[in-house]
Motif scaffolding. Structure first.
Motif, mmCIF file in Angstrom:
data_model
loop_
_atom_site.group_PDB
_atom_site.id
_atom_site.type_symbol
_atom_site.label_atom_id
_atom_site.label_comp_id
_atom_site.label_asym_id
_atom_site.label_seq_id
_atom_site.Cartn_x
_atom_site.Cartn_y
_atom_site.Cartn_z
ATOM 1 N N LEU A 1 10.286 19.440 13.354
ATOM 2 C CA LEU A 1 9.041 20.145 13.623
ATOM 3 C C LEU A 1 8.105 20.056 12.428
ATOM 4 O O LEU A 1 8.542 20.004 11.275
ATOM 5 C CB LEU A 1 9.289 21.635 13.918
ATOM 6 C CG LEU A 1 10.316 22.019 14.983
ATOM 7 C CD1 LEU A 1 10.409 23.529 15.077
ATOM 8 C CD2 LEU A 1 9.938 21.426 16.326
ATOM 9 N N THR A 2 6.827 20.078 12.732
ATOM 10 C CA THR A 2 5.788 20.380 11.743
ATOM 11 C C THR A 2 5.144 21.693 12.171
ATOM 12 O O THR A 2 4.882 21.907 13.363
ATOM 13 C CB THR A 2 4.730 19.271 11.671
ATOM 14 O OG1 THR A 2 4.147 19.079 12.965
ATOM 15 C CG2 THR A 2 5.342 17.968 11.182
ATOM 16 N N ILE B 1 0.857 -1.185 0.000
ATOM 17 C CA ILE B 1 0.000 0.000 0.000
ATOM 18 C C ILE B 1 0.894 1.235 0.000
ATOM 19 O O ILE B 1 1.893 1.291 0.727
ATOM 20 C CB ILE B 1 -0.932 0.011 1.225
ATOM 21 C CG1 ILE B 1 -1.579 -1.363 1.416
ATOM 22 C CG2 ILE B 1 -1.993 1.091 1.107
ATOM 23 C CD1 ILE B 1 -2.169 -1.562 2.793
ATOM 24 N N PHE B 2 0.501 2.256 -0.778
ATOM 25 C CA PHE B 2 1.279 3.486 -0.884
ATOM 26 C C PHE B 2 0.331 4.673 -0.769
ATOM 27 O O PHE B 2 -0.765 4.678 -1.353
ATOM 28 C CB PHE B 2 2.041 3.538 -2.214
ATOM 29 C CG PHE B 2 2.986 2.395 -2.418
ATOM 30 C CD1 PHE B 2 4.297 2.470 -1.980
ATOM 31 C CD2 PHE B 2 2.567 1.220 -3.036
ATOM 32 C CE1 PHE B 2 5.171 1.409 -2.159
ATOM 33 C CE2 PHE B 2 3.432 0.161 -3.231
ATOM 34 C CZ PHE B 2 4.746 0.259 -2.789
ATOM 35 N N ALA B 3 0.766 5.700 -0.012
ATOM 36 C CA ALA B 3 -0.064 6.888 0.195
ATOM 37 C C ALA B 3 0.832 8.025 0.670
ATOM 38 O O ALA B 3 2.024 7.837 0.953
ATOM 39 C CB ALA B 3 -1.178 6.628 1.205
ATOM 40 N N THR B 4 0.265 9.228 0.753
ATOM 41 C CA THR B 4 0.939 10.381 1.336
ATOM 42 C C THR B 4 0.288 10.693 2.682
ATOM 43 O O THR B 4 -0.835 10.255 2.970
ATOM 44 C CB THR B 4 0.846 11.605 0.414
ATOM 45 O OG1 THR B 4 -0.535 12.001 0.300
ATOM 46 C CG2 THR B 4 1.387 11.286 -0.967
ATOM 47 N N ASP B 5 0.979 11.472 3.523
ATOM 48 C CA ASP B 5 0.441 11.761 4.849
ATOM 49 C C ASP B 5 -0.834 12.602 4.778
ATOM 50 O O ASP B 5 -1.727 12.454 5.613
ATOM 51 C CB ASP B 5 1.491 12.454 5.704
ATOM 52 C CG ASP B 5 1.971 13.762 5.086
ATOM 53 O OD1 ASP B 5 1.663 14.016 3.904
ATOM 54 O OD2 ASP B 5 2.659 14.534 5.779
ATOM 55 N N TRP C 1 -3.693 17.115 11.385
ATOM 56 C CA TRP C 1 -2.347 17.658 11.600
ATOM 57 C C TRP C 1 -1.575 16.823 12.630
ATOM 58 O O TRP C 1 -0.372 16.587 12.475
ATOM 59 C CB TRP C 1 -2.448 19.106 12.075
ATOM 60 C CG TRP C 1 -2.897 20.055 11.010
ATOM 61 C CD1 TRP C 1 -3.001 19.790 9.674
ATOM 62 C CD2 TRP C 1 -3.308 21.414 11.186
ATOM 63 N NE1 TRP C 1 -3.449 20.902 9.004
ATOM 64 C CE2 TRP C 1 -3.649 21.902 9.900
ATOM 65 C CE3 TRP C 1 -3.433 22.258 12.281
ATOM 66 C CZ2 TRP C 1 -4.087 23.210 9.703
ATOM 67 C CZ3 TRP C 1 -3.879 23.553 12.090
ATOM 68 C CH2 TRP C 1 -4.197 24.021 10.820
ATOM 69 N N THR C 2 -2.278 16.376 13.653
ATOM 70 C CA THR C 2 -1.620 15.557 14.665
ATOM 71 C C THR C 2 -1.202 14.212 14.088
ATOM 72 O O THR C 2 -0.089 13.718 14.358
ATOM 73 C CB THR C 2 -2.565 15.349 15.859
ATOM 74 O OG1 THR C 2 -3.022 16.619 16.336
ATOM 75 C CG2 THR C 2 -1.859 14.616 16.981
ATOM 76 N N VAL C 3 -2.056 13.597 13.287
ATOM 77 C CA VAL C 3 -1.713 12.325 12.659
ATOM 78 C C VAL C 3 -0.532 12.497 11.715
ATOM 79 O O VAL C 3 0.383 11.652 11.692
ATOM 80 C CB VAL C 3 -2.941 11.757 11.915
ATOM 81 C CG1 VAL C 3 -2.544 10.596 11.013
ATOM 82 C CG2 VAL C 3 -3.995 11.310 12.909
ATOM 83 N N GLN C 4 -0.501 13.562 10.948
ATOM 84 C CA GLN C 4 0.625 13.804 10.050
ATOM 85 C C GLN C 4 1.927 13.967 10.821
ATOM 86 O O GLN C 4 2.979 13.494 10.389
ATOM 87 C CB GLN C 4 0.347 15.044 9.203
ATOM 88 C CG GLN C 4 -0.793 14.880 8.213
ATOM 89 C CD GLN C 4 -1.095 16.159 7.460
ATOM 90 O OE1 GLN C 4 -0.217 16.986 7.243
ATOM 91 N NE2 GLN C 4 -2.347 16.330 7.058
ATOM 92 N N SER C 5 1.879 14.647 11.963
ATOM 93 C CA SER C 5 3.086 14.821 12.775
ATOM 94 C C SER C 5 3.558 13.495 13.352
ATOM 95 O O SER C 5 4.771 13.225 13.406
ATOM 96 C CB SER C 5 2.814 15.827 13.899
ATOM 97 O OG SER C 5 2.405 17.075 13.380
ATOM 98 N N ALA D 1 7.638 13.422 14.084
ATOM 99 C CA ALA D 1 8.082 14.762 14.484
ATOM 100 C C ALA D 1 8.152 14.843 16.006
ATOM 101 O O ALA D 1 7.335 14.253 16.722
ATOM 102 C CB ALA D 1 7.120 15.812 13.945
ATOM 103 N N ASP D 2 9.138 15.589 16.479
ATOM 104 C CA ASP D 2 9.291 15.762 17.924
ATOM 105 C C ASP D 2 8.327 16.800 18.479
ATOM 106 O O ASP D 2 7.872 16.675 19.621
ATOM 107 C CB ASP D 2 10.727 16.166 18.251
ATOM 108 C CG ASP D 2 11.732 15.111 17.823
ATOM 109 O OD1 ASP D 2 11.719 14.006 18.400
ATOM 110 O OD2 ASP D 2 12.516 15.379 16.896
ATOM 111 N N LEU D 3 8.026 17.826 17.702
ATOM 112 C CA LEU D 3 7.138 18.888 18.151
ATOM 113 C C LEU D 3 6.221 19.306 17.002
ATOM 114 O O LEU D 3 6.582 19.172 15.827
ATOM 115 C CB LEU D 3 7.916 20.105 18.651
ATOM 116 C CG LEU D 3 8.693 19.976 19.970
ATOM 117 C CD1 LEU D 3 9.520 21.227 20.205
ATOM 118 C CD2 LEU D 3 7.743 19.734 21.143
#
Length: 577
Positions: free
Chosen positions: A419-420, A262-266, A466-470, A475-477
């Motif tokens: 960071l994001t 399976i392939f996808a983007t965030d 946004w939280t799922v993408q981070s 990401a640390d923060l």
């Protein structure tokens, strides 16, 4: 007519053709019997629900019953006297103990009743409240209700209706894509079923890193809302890329090497994982080819837009729904929020050729010989996750392209932290659709928690994505900027009121975001497609119902609308892409 009533009854003519037969008996099993006369008029029916005169001695219906309930209509005075004598004999067998009236002072609550406990508070069970003058209502309609010390009534429980809430137009949103007659429904599933799923997945592993990152400007971390932290939002021209899954050359290479199924983007994957929180319509294109699944977006898809107050109880109205303020319509607000999120991360980094974090591989989409604008600070991390179950004959892996926006030095260890950077925007806290948001200029410094909590409620889907993408990018923060209009009446100029930082997983706990449920949703739709033959499928969120439908569509669907698939956008001075 001087004879008795009994003689009068005997003298009346009888007609056996109608009515009950007359009788001369005056006793029935020892009980006085009122003879029936066809000429009697019905006065009133017997009322068995009344218990007598009320405690307060008021008149009305109770007093009427007290006076006239013992009278017998249709009978003469002789029979009435018999009944009255019987009643008096029964009353004489009772002795009166106390005839004083006890007045019970009650507090009226209208419909629902209930009980109020008040007075000096004391320590007690979990249902008791301490403190002087505190009390609570138990039971009643709508569950538990509270009252203030002045005696004012609180809400009835449940949904609280606003002014003329009944007169508001019915929301009939349009679908992001209109199904055609050639589309075949494969599956339809509602959100209530999706929220019950669960699939434990690990943290994932890194495969390749591309691009570079500038360092974050710590001057934006000053006290949010303070006058010294307010800055103007500037527009910088940088080349930004938003390429769908199947057009990514790195993903194509990984698919050829059979690194995953399976392939996808965030951006795409976060929408699918947070689907139960969504309100607006959206769609995804899923392609199965050679036992590989590619989750894509359409050209011009709504997934590229940032929503505003999507989850608010009174979301912004469209122009067709009666919104007289065009700049505060959902479409205009999404364009404004998307522009802010494109330019805000560029301003919060320090651009320096000597101080930046280079990834092992160069930027996968930027070509210096063809581009006139420099690339934006962006790192692309391709990460793999295991979605396998114990019953699967072969492992099932997913590769997602994640994005990072900046890097910052840790104050203690000195290590680089990724960071994001995202931005929340305020348009007008007094306008329709604001969702009860506080005034950021005055409340961000003193009531920061209340401001963030309101945004979590009104923008649950956006913040969850946004939280799922981070988390997917490891990401640390996660930096959240608070951007407001310089003038609420225009959407051209904006100011930055402050920036707050959160750890993604801690922020997910505050939002009650369950990643295992998100992974289970992805696995559910993947299994649906895996059962079908190779082809193209479209996943569409119903615009007015919490339902998702999976369609089997022809292979040439959307191809006439797609361009070259590069997906590059240049942020200009006017904010348009």
């Amino acid at each position: 007519m001087s004879g008795s009533l009994l003689d009068l009854v005997k003298a009346l003519p009888t007609d056996p053709s109608w009515g009950p037969p007359t009788t001369t008996e005056t006793m029935l099993n020892g009980v006085p019997y009122a003879a029936f006369s066809k000429g009697d008029k019905l006065g009133r029916m017997a009322d068995w629900t009344t218990e007598g005169k009320d405690r307060e001695g008021r008149g009305g219906r109770q007093q009427y019953n007290q006076r006239y309930r013992d009278q017998i209509y249709g009978a003469g005075p002789a029979l009435q006297t018999v009944f009255n004598i019987e009643g008096q004999n029964e009353e004489n067998t009772f002795s009166l103990v106390d005839n004083s009236r006890t007045t019970i002072r009650t507090r009226g609550f209208g419909r629902g009743g209930g009980t109020v406990f008040r007075g000096r508070g004391q320590r007690g069970g979990p249902t008791q409240r301490g403190g002087r003058g505190t009390f609570q209502r138990v039971g009643g309609r709508g569950g538990q209700q509270g009252y203030d010390n002045r005696g004012g009534r609180g809400g009835r429980g449940g949904r609280r209706f606003g002014w003329k809430d009944y007169d508001k137009p019915q929301r009939n949103r349009e679908a992001s894509v209109q199904p055609k007659d050639s589309w075949k429904v494969v599956e339809e599933i509602d959100f209530s079923r999706l929220t019950k799923l669960n699939l434990e997945t690990g943290d994932g592993e890194d495969i390749d890193d591309y691009g570079f990152l500038y360092y974050y400007d710590r001057s934006f971390d000053k006290q949010p809302g303070a006058p010294t932290s307010v800055k103007k939002l500037n527009v910088l021209e940088r080349a930004a890329y938003n390429i769908t899954t199947s057009n990514d050359p790195v993903i194509q290479e990984l698919a050829e090497r059979d690194e995953a199924t399976i392939f996808a983007t965030d951006n795409i994957l976060s929408m699918l994982m947070c689907a139960p929180r969504s309100v607006y319509s959206w769609d995804l294109v899923i392609t199965r080819h050679n036992n590989k699944i590619y989750i894509d977006k359409r050209e011009g898809s709504s997934l590229d837009m940032v929503t505003v107050n999507e989850n608010a109880a009174d979301a912004p109205l469209e122009i067709s729904e009666g919104n007289k303020d065009s700049i505060n319509s959902p479409a205009q607000l999404m364009m404004e929020a998307t522009h802010i999120n494109n330019v805000f991360p560029l301003q919060t980094v320090i651009e320096s050729d000597t101080a930046k974090r280079e990834m092992p591989h160069e930027h996968p989409f930027y070509n210096a010989s063809e581009e006139t604008d420099p690339p934006a600070s962006k790192a692309y991390k391709y990460r793999r996750f295991d979605l396998s179950l114990e019953a699967d004959p072969e492992p099932l892996h997913l590769i997602v392209r994640t994005e990072l926006d900046a890097v910052v030095k840790n104050n203690i260890s000195g290590e680089d932290q990724f960071l994001t950077i995202k931005a929340l925007n305020e348009f007008d806290n007094r306008a329709q659709g604001s969702g009860g948001a506080l005034d950021w200029r005055t409340k961000l410094a003193s009531q920061r928690g209340a401001v963030v909590a309101t945004e979590m409620k009104n923008n649950s889907c956006k913040l969850a994505r946004w939280t799922v993408q981070s988390i997917l990018a490891k990401a640390d923060l996660m930096k959240l900027g608070f951007v407001s209009r310089a003038n609420p009446k225009t959407s051209n100029d904006h100011i930055i009121l402050g920036v707050l930082g959160y750890k993604p997983r801690e922020f997910a706990v505050q939002m009650n975001l369950n990643l295992n449920n998100g992974w289970a949703i992805v696995r559910t739709f993947v299994d649906m497609v895996m059962k079908e033959p190779d082809g193209k499928y479209v996943l569409v969120k119903d615009p007015n119902k919490p339902t998702i439908r999976l369609y089997n569509v022809p292979k040439d669907t959307f191809e006439e609308d797609e361009g070259d698939g590069i997906g590059m956008s240049v942020v200009g001075e006017d904010g348009e892409e």
